[in-house]
Design a protein around this motif. Sequence first.
Motif, short mmCIF file in Angstrom:
data_model
loop_
_atom_site.label_atom_id
_atom_site.label_comp_id
_atom_site.label_asym_id
_atom_site.label_seq_id
_atom_site.Cartn_x
_atom_site.Cartn_y
_atom_site.Cartn_z
N SER A 74 11.75 -2.40 5.24
CA SER A 74 11.02 -3.15 4.22
C SER A 74 11.01 -4.63 4.58
O SER A 74 12.07 -5.21 4.84
CB SER A 74 11.69 -2.95 2.85
N GLU A 80 6.14 -10.05 3.48
CA GLU A 80 5.16 -9.21 2.82
C GLU A 80 3.94 -10.02 2.39
O GLU A 80 2.79 -9.60 2.55
CB GLU A 80 5.77 -8.52 1.60
N ARG A 84 0.08 -9.32 3.67
CA ARG A 84 -1.05 -9.01 2.79
C ARG A 84 -2.17 -10.04 2.97
O ARG A 84 -3.36 -9.69 2.94
CB ARG A 84 -0.57 -8.96 1.35
N THR A 116 11.10 1.39 -5.80
CA THR A 116 9.88 0.59 -5.75
C THR A 116 9.57 0.16 -4.32
O THR A 116 8.41 -0.07 -3.98
CB THR A 116 9.99 -0.65 -6.65
N ASN A 117 10.60 0.05 -3.47
CA ASN A 117 10.37 -0.28 -2.07
C ASN A 117 9.61 0.84 -1.36
O ASN A 117 8.82 0.59 -0.44
CB ASN A 117 11.70 -0.52 -1.34
N ASN A 120 6.09 0.33 -2.24
CA ASN A 120 5.60 -0.87 -1.59
C ASN A 120 5.31 -0.64 -0.11
O ASN A 120 4.31 -1.12 0.43
CB ASN A 120 6.62 -2.00 -1.75
N ASP A 123 2.16 1.41 0.28
CA ASP A 123 0.98 0.58 0.04
C ASP A 123 0.72 -0.36 1.21
O ASP A 123 -0.43 -0.54 1.62
CB ASP A 123 1.18 -0.21 -1.25
N TRP A 514 6.43 -1.45 -10.04
CA TRP A 514 6.00 -1.95 -8.73
C TRP A 514 4.72 -2.77 -8.84
O TRP A 514 4.62 -3.86 -8.25
CB TRP A 514 5.81 -0.77 -7.77
N ARG A 515 3.76 -2.29 -9.59
CA ARG A 515 2.49 -3.03 -9.73
C ARG A 515 2.72 -4.36 -10.44
O ARG A 515 1.93 -5.30 -10.26
CB ARG A 515 1.46 -2.18 -10.48
N ARG A 519 10.17 -5.05 -6.44
CA ARG A 519 10.53 -4.60 -5.11
C ARG A 519 11.84 -5.26 -4.73
O ARG A 519 12.23 -6.27 -5.32
CB ARG A 519 9.45 -4.89 -4.05
#
Length: 612
Positions: A74, A80, A84, A116-117, A120, A123, A514-515, A519
């Motif tokens: 992660s 991150e 993105r 949640t990782n 993530n 995604d 998560w949304r 994370r």
Amino acid sequence: MDIKLERILRDVQKPARYTGGEFRQIIKDQAEVSTTVAYCFPDTYEIGMSNLGLRIMYGVLNSIDGCSCERVFSPWIDMEEQMRISGLQLYALESGKPVREFDIVAFSLGYELSYTNVLNMLDLAAIPLKSSDRGDEFPLVIAGGTCCFNPEPLADFIDLFVIGEGENAAVELVELYRENRSRDEFLLCASKIEGIYVPSLYDVSYNPDGTVSGISGQNEAALPVKKRIIKDLDSSYFPVDSIVPSTGLVHDRVVLELFRGCVRGCRFCQAGHITRPVRNRSVDTLVSQGVESLKNSGYDELALLSLSTSDYPEIFQLCDSLMQYCEPRRTNLSLPSLRADNFSVELMESVQKVRKAGLTFAPEAGSQRMRDVINKNLTQEQLLETCRVAFEGGWNSVKLYFMLGLPSETDEDVVAIAELSRAVLYTWKQHARNKSRGVRITVSTSCFIPKPHTPFQWEPQIPMDEYLRRVDLLKESMRSKAINYNWHSPEQGYIEAALARGDRRLGAVIEAAWRNGARLDSWSECFSLSRWLEAFETSGLEAGFYAMRERDISEILPWSTVSCGISKEHFLREREAAKKAAISPDCLEGCAGCGMQECVKGGAKDEAKTKI
């Protein structure tokens, strides 16, 4: 953008550049590979590379002809963000290949707050979160690890779970995958393999009060799914030529696994129950693996790993043999998991000739009554005797770990932690070989979390404010400059308990959290309780329903889909034994305030008598 981060983002997009680059990483000729596995650890590199399970499965998968396994971790928050912004997909360290292009994506699940990782990382890899949304063009997403003994909270996102020890199961899954079946056909065939749980083959229904009303399997799927175990550890794979990281790790050393399972029966301990039975490696095998691992890595520390290292039956012979190699090379041999009831100062003196580390013990409870409740077979006399011989032997640093909120705990039990800590301090004052250096006694408490597949799986967790009240009570009772008191925040423990005992409706909660930005929740600087409570609320659920509710023994537990090999009847017998141990003899004359439900609900001492 940070210059170093910008360089990383630029370099990983070059096909010829390997972004891992560590000594002993495995990079296979892709022309000879038919199956690719992205082994994902849902936390940072420093945490993941400290995990022995990751190193074992990395070696096992790469030992399969035609199979290539690469590592994925992660990214931290800043990385991150830049990924993105730049549109860079999550990639594997060995080759820089996008995770989406692998055949199988495998997650290691060892901690509930990493859930949640998982979302993530999926995604970031441009892989649909839910299993139902993934067609044959996407990788198969699987998971293994201790958290899989309640797979339900992640049931919407994982195609299949490996229950138990995965070395052999992983080989069988790769072989099955090579038969080029469709996703649905593969999952149906995989469900016939021992230890494989496919959530989509099971239907779960609920009562109006939110409890599970029924679980049924389709297409003759096993119910429950029984765990896999490795019967002969001597013949099982061990990574003696493992990767040598290029940066520091949380546990930066060679690790030697002595045995699996635990001879103890602590009623709160999930690991001790799900890893049964006890299986030892032989001394000859361990010495060979330890020496070879040190030669291949260059580390100057070798740690002996197990749930309770000093319970290894041939520990003296093993340490003597290892020290013959370690001592001349100034290599430290450490025993991080010791018990106070069989501690040997002679053993510690023999292995710590290079560096003398502090001692760590986990009494778990301050009073003998509470230790009897949790089946922690340790007396205060044993602990103090161990401290005496250690202080006389020159040690001056002791760490003591306890839990607050155990079933039936009272204020007297909390204060007993302070009393025991002061007794350790007094023992140092009476018996220390050298008092000029002073003494360091560190007391740490965490909040009890009822875990699945334990005798306490039905018990409630105490409220967060009650935990903090007990923390304050302990602080007030333990005012000494020589004793340092640390306590874990209850917020993370509250969500951990809810996820640990959750059902598959929690998938909506995990996705909502998560949304909303959740994370890296195992890191206190990233965790937000309000974010999780909002996710529960928007999903129409309550965290307290899962964490703080006492379960009725007739209730169908969400994790009934899998079996750790121990019967419900055994857990219930142990639970009753805990209740009997909780009742003070004073209950025969009047209420002792033990907090057990029989007394609280009944309000009469006669009801307590029937439990003895």
